[in-house]
Design an enzyme around this catalytic site. Sequence first.
Site, PDB file in Angstrom:
ATOM      1  N   ASP A 216     -12.190 -10.311   0.444  1.00 33.80           N
ATOM      2  CA  ASP A 216     -13.424 -10.527   1.205  1.00 33.80           C
ATOM      3  C   ASP A 216     -14.506  -9.680   0.556  1.00 33.80           C
ATOM      4  O   ASP A 216     -14.214  -8.768  -0.226  1.00 33.80           O
ATOM      5  CB  ASP A 216     -13.284 -10.241   2.709  1.00 33.80           C
ATOM      6  CG  ASP A 216     -12.562  -8.964   3.055  1.00 33.80           C
ATOM      7  OD1 ASP A 216     -12.516  -8.052   2.207  1.00 33.80           O
ATOM      8  OD2 ASP A 216     -12.062  -8.842   4.186  1.00 33.80           O
TER       9      ASP A 216
ATOM     10  N   ASN B  65       2.024  -5.234  -3.125  1.00 34.72           N
ATOM     11  CA  ASN B  65       0.634  -5.547  -2.800  1.00 34.72           C
ATOM     12  C   ASN B  65      -0.139  -4.257  -2.534  1.00 34.72           C
ATOM     13  O   ASN B  65       0.352  -3.375  -1.829  1.00 34.72           O
ATOM     14  CB  ASN B  65       0.644  -6.418  -1.527  1.00 34.72           C
ATOM     15  CG  ASN B  65      -0.690  -7.028  -1.188  1.00 34.72           C
ATOM     16  OD1 ASN B  65      -1.353  -7.593  -2.053  1.00 34.72           O
ATOM     17  ND2 ASN B  65      -1.092  -6.933   0.072  1.00 34.72           N
TER      18      ASN B  65
ATOM     19  N   GLU C  26      -6.120 -10.705  -0.669  1.00 36.72           N
ATOM     20  CA  GLU C  26      -6.822 -10.445   0.604  1.00 36.72           C
ATOM     21  C   GLU C  26      -8.325 -10.375   0.404  1.00 36.72           C
ATOM     22  O   GLU C  26      -9.007  -9.527   0.986  1.00 36.72           O
ATOM     23  CB  GLU C  26      -6.347  -9.114   1.214  1.00 36.72           C
ATOM     24  CG  GLU C  26      -4.855  -9.018   1.436  1.00 36.72           C
ATOM     25  CD  GLU C  26      -4.428  -7.769   2.188  1.00 36.72           C
ATOM     26  OE1 GLU C  26      -5.296  -7.047   2.734  1.00 36.72           O
ATOM     27  OE2 GLU C  26      -3.214  -7.513   2.232  1.00 36.72           O
TER      28      GLU C  26
ATOM     29  N   GLU D 185       0.795  -1.226   0.000  1.00 39.92           N
ATOM     30  CA  GLU D 185       0.000   0.000   0.000  1.00 39.92           C
ATOM     31  C   GLU D 185       0.831   1.283   0.000  1.00 39.92           C
ATOM     32  O   GLU D 185       0.749   2.094   0.915  1.00 39.92           O
ATOM     33  CB  GLU D 185      -0.974  -0.018   1.181  1.00 39.92           C
ATOM     34  CG  GLU D 185      -1.960  -1.165   1.077  1.00 39.92           C
ATOM     35  CD  GLU D 185      -2.767  -1.397   2.360  1.00 39.92           C
ATOM     36  OE1 GLU D 185      -2.800  -0.506   3.217  1.00 39.92           O
ATOM     37  OE2 GLU D 185      -3.365  -2.479   2.477  1.00 39.92           O
TER      38      GLU D 185
ATOM     39  N   HIS E 125     -10.364  -6.422  -1.499  1.00 41.82           N
ATOM     40  CA  HIS E 125     -11.364  -6.226  -0.443  1.00 41.82           C
ATOM     41  C   HIS E 125     -12.530  -5.543  -1.134  1.00 41.82           C
ATOM     42  O   HIS E 125     -12.382  -4.439  -1.682  1.00 41.82           O
ATOM     43  CB  HIS E 125     -10.829  -5.295   0.650  1.00 41.82           C
ATOM     44  CG  HIS E 125      -9.742  -5.908   1.471  1.00 41.82           C
ATOM     45  ND1 HIS E 125      -9.977  -6.912   2.386  1.00 41.82           N
ATOM     46  CD2 HIS E 125      -8.405  -5.676   1.514  1.00 41.82           C
ATOM     47  CE1 HIS E 125      -8.840  -7.265   2.960  1.00 41.82           C
ATOM     48  NE2 HIS E 125      -7.867  -6.529   2.447  1.00 41.82           N
TER      49      HIS E 125
HETATM   50  O1  G3I Z   1      -2.710  -6.211  19.204  1.00 42.40           O
HETATM   51  C1  G3I Z   1      -3.957  -5.808  19.759  1.00 42.40           C
HETATM   52  C2  G3I Z   1      -4.287  -6.739  20.902  1.00 42.40           C
HETATM   53  O2  G3I Z   1      -3.338  -6.572  21.904  1.00 42.40           O
HETATM   54  C3  G3I Z   1      -5.693  -6.415  21.398  1.00 42.40           C
HETATM   55  O3  G3I Z   1      -6.061  -7.370  22.367  1.00 42.40           O
HETATM   56  C4  G3I Z   1      -6.689  -6.436  20.274  1.00 42.40           C
HETATM   57  C5  G3I Z   1      -8.075  -6.011  20.739  1.00 42.40           C
HETATM   58  O4  G3I Z   1      -8.864  -5.615  19.654  1.00 42.40           O
HETATM   59  O5  G3I Z   1      -6.273  -5.550  19.269  1.00 42.40           O
HETATM   60  C6  G3I Z   1      -5.028  -5.912  18.716  1.00 42.40           C
HETATM   61  O6  G3I Z   1      -4.700  -5.107  17.629  1.00 42.40           O
HETATM   62  C7  G3I Z   1      -5.470  -5.258  16.464  1.00 42.40           C
HETATM   63  C8  G3I Z   1      -4.565  -5.759  15.341  1.00 42.40           C
HETATM   64  O7  G3I Z   1      -5.300  -5.831  14.156  1.00 42.40           O
HETATM   65  C9  G3I Z   1      -3.978  -7.125  15.615  1.00 42.40           C
HETATM   66  O8  G3I Z   1      -4.978  -8.061  15.841  1.00 42.40           O
HETATM   67  C10 G3I Z   1      -6.060  -3.916  16.097  1.00 42.40           C
HETATM   68  O9  G3I Z   1      -6.999  -3.510  17.082  1.00 42.40           O
HETATM   69  C11 G3I Z   1      -6.717  -3.982  14.760  1.00 42.40           C
HETATM   70  O10 G3I Z   1      -7.090  -2.671  14.356  1.00 42.40           O
HETATM   71  C12 G3I Z   1      -5.756  -4.556  13.745  1.00 42.40           C
HETATM   72  O11 G3I Z   1      -6.446  -4.632  12.526  1.00 42.40           O
HETATM   73  C13 G3I Z   1      -5.758  -5.172  11.426  1.00 42.40           C
HETATM   74  C14 G3I Z   1      -5.547  -4.087  10.360  1.00 42.40           C
HETATM   75  O12 G3I Z   1      -4.934  -4.665   9.212  1.00 42.40           O
HETATM   76  C15 G3I Z   1      -4.693  -2.960  10.861  1.00 42.40           C
HETATM   77  O13 G3I Z   1      -4.556  -1.988   9.903  1.00 42.40           O
HETATM   78  C16 G3I Z   1      -6.589  -6.278  10.838  1.00 42.40           C
HETATM   79  O14 G3I Z   1      -6.672  -7.351  11.780  1.00 42.40           O
HETATM   80  C17 G3I Z   1      -5.993  -6.782   9.541  1.00 42.40           C
HETATM   81  O15 G3I Z   1      -6.896  -7.642   8.919  1.00 42.40           O
HETATM   82  C18 G3I Z   1      -5.752  -5.616   8.611  1.00 42.40           C
HETATM   83  O16 G3I Z   1      -5.136  -6.140   7.443  1.00 42.40           O
HETATM   84  C19 G3I Z   1      -4.870  -5.223   6.379  1.00 42.40           C
HETATM   85  C20 G3I Z   1      -3.693  -5.763   5.622  1.00 42.40           C
HETATM   86  O17 G3I Z   1      -2.607  -5.942   6.490  1.00 42.40           O
HETATM   87  C21 G3I Z   1      -3.321  -4.870   4.453  1.00 42.40           C
HETATM   88  N1  G3I Z   1      -4.455  -4.632   3.596  1.00 42.40           N
HETATM   89  C22 G3I Z   1      -5.645  -4.134   4.246  1.00 42.40           C
HETATM   90  C23 G3I Z   1      -6.042  -5.072   5.379  1.00 42.40           C
HETATM   91  C24 G3I Z   1      -7.339  -4.639   5.988  1.00 42.40           C
HETATM   92  O18 G3I Z   1      -7.189  -3.402   6.611  1.00 42.40           O
END
Ligand code: G3I
Length: 459
Positions: free
Chosen positions: A380, A312, A378, A271, A348
């Site tokens: 969905d 990507n 990715e 990105e 997405h």
């Molecule tokens: O690490 C904390 C954890 O300690 C806590 O317990 C938990 C409670 O909600 O949150 C955890 O952090 C989360 C993190 O994912 C790891 O699980 C964040 O809140 C959450 O916002 C974060 O979201 C991720 C997001 O990227 C961040 O930008 C999504 O799971 C993940 O699916 C998403 O993936 C991205 C790709 O990497 C790139 N392309 C877009 C895609 C969707 O945004």
Amino acid sequence: MRWFPNVAVVAAVMSLMVSPASAADPVLLRGFEASTLHGAVRPVDDPGAPDGRAISLAGVATRRVALVTGSGLVVRLASSCVGAGLRVRLDGGPSLTFGAGSSAWHDVRLRLRITAGEHLIGMRSFPRLRGGCTRLRVERVDVATRGRGDPVLLGAAMRAQNLADDHLYAATFVANFDSLTPENELKMLFVEPQPGRYDFRAADALVSFARAHGKTVRGHTLVYGSQLPSWVTNPPVPWTRASLLAVMKDYIDTVMKHYGSQILTWDVVNEAFNDDGSFRDNVWYRVIGRDYVEQAFRFARAASPGAVLTYNDIAAETDDAKSRAILRMAADFRRRGVPLDAIGLQNHTNLFGFPRADILEATMSRYATLGLRVEITEMDVGAAGYSASPATGSQLQADAYRDAATACWDVAACGRLTTWGISDAVTWIGSAQAPLLFDSAYEPKPAFYAVRQALLDPR
Ligand code: G3I
């Protein structure tokens, strides 16, 4: 291998086709010299062609040919024109596009979804005649079994936490997917939370699980503007270009070498662009400048020379300012020898505006023309705001997945479709959107059957 003149030989080859021992590579069944095509075809002597003769194709040419179920075409072509290529269609259907990026003779394989019988093959050179540099040389066309050498893998993103907690999560992956992408565990925030203190525990758990079940792993993602540790985004001493490049190099080196041959496909940069095609603002861009992307790819090639290095991006599936910026960068990298191997289209999407197969195929083909691989990385399909009947919604969702799978099947450069999760129970956009192939109880949805049919049993 040349035209098989007698039925006995063809029958023998046909029997090889069903033998598991011989199915790994495509088996040539029969073929024809390109000079037997009708249309915009001019025979030429070509000392470089295997038997000294070829055709120059300047427009459309056709020929009828008998194909067997599951066969594909292998076209031997060459062109000294940058950007020239071949469009092939069967029975007037959608065309598949192939680049002819080399003046050396080479074979391009076309995967087709066909039924046995006689079919009309149509070929057209592109771009249209302009500047005297659009004639494509074609030497012959062979009909081959598709072979198992290049299946389309079905992948899913997974989270280490759920792997540990949820038996069905793991079992559904093992039974239905070929490839695993750690959803967050390989991002810098988690892997290098403190300078120089690497923590691979969560990612290792996913990689070990995948390998224990014979699955392959995509590494996501080495250089990304989000999910960075605060020591990178808020350093006590401001970064210089040299100091941040050193951090990037150490990170890429350490992570790729930690996994070595266990992860051979990496999202090297994720990105980098805004929707308008400008660079996204992030610490890498601000401090290093726009060549941070190039530097990352160079570091990655040096760290793991055998890995497939992928750029990507999100919302880059259609022909718009963002995807044109990526295409320009990819073309520039290829020209200058910056080590880029593949493009990841995240896909997405949602029920209201998902990219149809022809759009995805056109986008993928533009990268294929540059000699790059492509993947859907990715996918969905969210249902937010959808208020018509659930049955219609789930049918529409199946259409979106089918289109993506079909596009990946049809474009030979596409080797994998990854969904961003397994079941609606575990998804970054929330279960209410029900965006994945399995429902919250891990039952397969119509979308799953649509993907399976398009990828595994396309006939
Ligand atoms: O690490 C904390 C954890 O300690 C806590 O317990 C938990 C409670 O909600 O949150 C955890 O952090 C989360 C993190 O994912 C790891 O699980 C964040 O809140 C959450 O916002 C974060 O979201 C991720 C997001 O990227 C961040 O930008 C999504 O799971 C993940 O699916 C998403 O993936 C991205 C790709 O990497 C790139 N392309 C877009 C895609 C969707 O945004």
